[in-house]
Design a protein around this motif. Structure first.
Motif, mmCIF file in Angstrom:
data_model
loop_
_atom_site.group_PDB
_atom_site.id
_atom_site.type_symbol
_atom_site.label_atom_id
_atom_site.label_comp_id
_atom_site.label_asym_id
_atom_site.label_seq_id
_atom_site.Cartn_x
_atom_site.Cartn_y
_atom_site.Cartn_z
ATOM 1 N N ILE A 134 20.060 26.917 8.302
ATOM 2 C CA ILE A 134 19.801 26.472 9.665
ATOM 3 C C ILE A 134 20.529 25.154 9.910
ATOM 4 N N GLY A 135 21.278 25.091 11.015
ATOM 5 C CA GLY A 135 21.987 23.878 11.374
ATOM 6 C C GLY A 135 23.430 23.816 10.916
ATOM 7 N N ASP A 136 23.856 24.746 10.032
ATOM 8 C CA ASP A 136 25.263 24.766 9.623
ATOM 9 C C ASP A 136 26.146 25.006 10.835
ATOM 10 N N ARG A 137 27.344 24.475 10.792
ATOM 11 C CA ARG A 137 28.295 24.586 11.894
ATOM 12 C C ARG A 137 29.288 25.722 11.647
ATOM 13 N N ILE A 138 29.962 26.139 12.718
ATOM 14 C CA ILE A 138 31.043 27.117 12.609
ATOM 15 C C ILE A 138 32.281 26.344 12.166
ATOM 16 N N THR A 139 32.763 26.610 10.952
ATOM 17 C CA THR A 139 33.827 25.782 10.390
ATOM 18 C C THR A 139 35.142 26.520 10.139
ATOM 19 N N ASP A 140 35.220 27.795 10.482
ATOM 20 C CA ASP A 140 36.490 28.514 10.313
ATOM 21 C C ASP A 140 37.466 27.980 11.345
ATOM 22 N N LYS A 141 38.467 27.230 10.875
ATOM 23 C CA LYS A 141 39.359 26.546 11.815
ATOM 24 C C LYS A 141 40.491 27.420 12.335
ATOM 25 N N SER A 142 40.548 28.688 11.940
ATOM 26 C CA SER A 142 41.667 29.542 12.343
ATOM 27 C C SER A 142 41.737 29.755 13.855
ATOM 28 N N ALA A 143 40.591 29.755 14.538
ATOM 29 C CA ALA A 143 40.568 29.933 15.993
ATOM 30 C C ALA A 143 39.197 29.525 16.518
ATOM 31 N N PRO A 144 39.159 29.014 17.752
ATOM 32 C CA PRO A 144 37.847 28.685 18.339
ATOM 33 C C PRO A 144 36.990 29.950 18.422
ATOM 34 N N PRO A 145 35.685 29.803 18.290
ATOM 35 C CA PRO A 145 34.820 30.978 18.366
ATOM 36 C C PRO A 145 34.758 31.534 19.785
ATOM 37 N N ASP A 146 34.671 32.861 19.901
ATOM 38 C CA ASP A 146 34.462 33.477 21.206
ATOM 39 C C ASP A 146 32.958 33.683 21.397
ATOM 40 N N ASP A 147 32.564 34.216 22.557
ATOM 41 C CA ASP A 147 31.135 34.403 22.841
ATOM 42 C C ASP A 147 30.442 35.262 21.784
ATOM 43 N N GLY A 148 31.126 36.298 21.310
ATOM 44 C CA GLY A 148 30.530 37.176 20.291
ATOM 45 C C GLY A 148 30.240 36.426 19.003
ATOM 46 N N ALA A 149 31.178 35.600 18.564
ATOM 47 C CA ALA A 149 30.987 34.821 17.333
ATOM 48 C C ALA A 149 29.871 33.792 17.511
ATOM 49 N N VAL A 150 29.835 33.143 18.684
ATOM 50 C CA VAL A 150 28.782 32.155 18.948
ATOM 51 C C VAL A 150 27.421 32.842 18.944
#
Length: 164
Positions: free
Chosen positions: A20-36
């Motif tokens: 809980i609280g971890d961030r999205i850190t895959d820097k290859s591309a900004p997250p889209d709505d589905g990933a968020v």
């Protein structure tokens, strides 16, 4: 077995599962709505969408949200800014937070209404560190009340343009 919040869990294949609280850190591309949605969960995504729609409705054409990558520790965040920062939405594992920087004028307005705000928000405000550019208030949004608090803070920070 119930684990304490923040405990890292490793799957049988050796992969460390997010906490809980971890961030999205895959820097290859900004997250889209589905990933968020997948990362923060359906309930938090409902609040995420509601806040984004509120900003579009009350500040039409004012902001172009911009994904920022803050490195391995901070991950991705969605910033709303015109000339000054308005707010930043931070998708975290199973929740999301809104960061609102309160400058001197905003802090004065907040203090004038101090006893109108919910106690939880006042506590967050009092505990937030003040930097040279203002007090950085981070509000985890997990209820309609939290969402309302952030909308009120944003209105205090920048009144919506008249919709006449």
């Amino acid at each position: 077995m119930i684990l304490p919040i923040g405990t890292r869990v490793t799957a049988a294949d050796g992969v460390t599962l997010p906490k809980i609280g971890d961030r999205i850190t895959d820097k290859s591309a900004p997250p889209d709505d589905g990933a968020v949605r997948e990362w923060i969960g359906p309930k938090a995504f409902g609040y995420w969408t509601e806040l984004r729609n509120w900003i579009v409705e009350f500040y039409p054409g004012v902001f172009a949200p911009d994904w920022l990558y803050g490195g391995r520790n901070r991950g991705w965040s969605l910033r709303y800014k015109k000339t000054r920062a308005f707010c930043t939405l931070v998708p975290e594992y199973r929740l999301f937070s809104a960061v609102v920087v309160m400058g001197g004028a905003e802090r004065e307005k907040f203090e004038e209404r101090r006893y109108v705000w919910r106690p939880h928000l006042v506590k967050l405000y009092d505990e937030a560190k003040t930097y040279i550019d203002g007090k950085w208030l981070t509000v985890a949004i997990s209820s309609a009340g939290d969402l309302h608090d952030v909308a009120e803070l944003l209105t205090l920070k920048r009144p919506p343009p008249s919709r006449g």
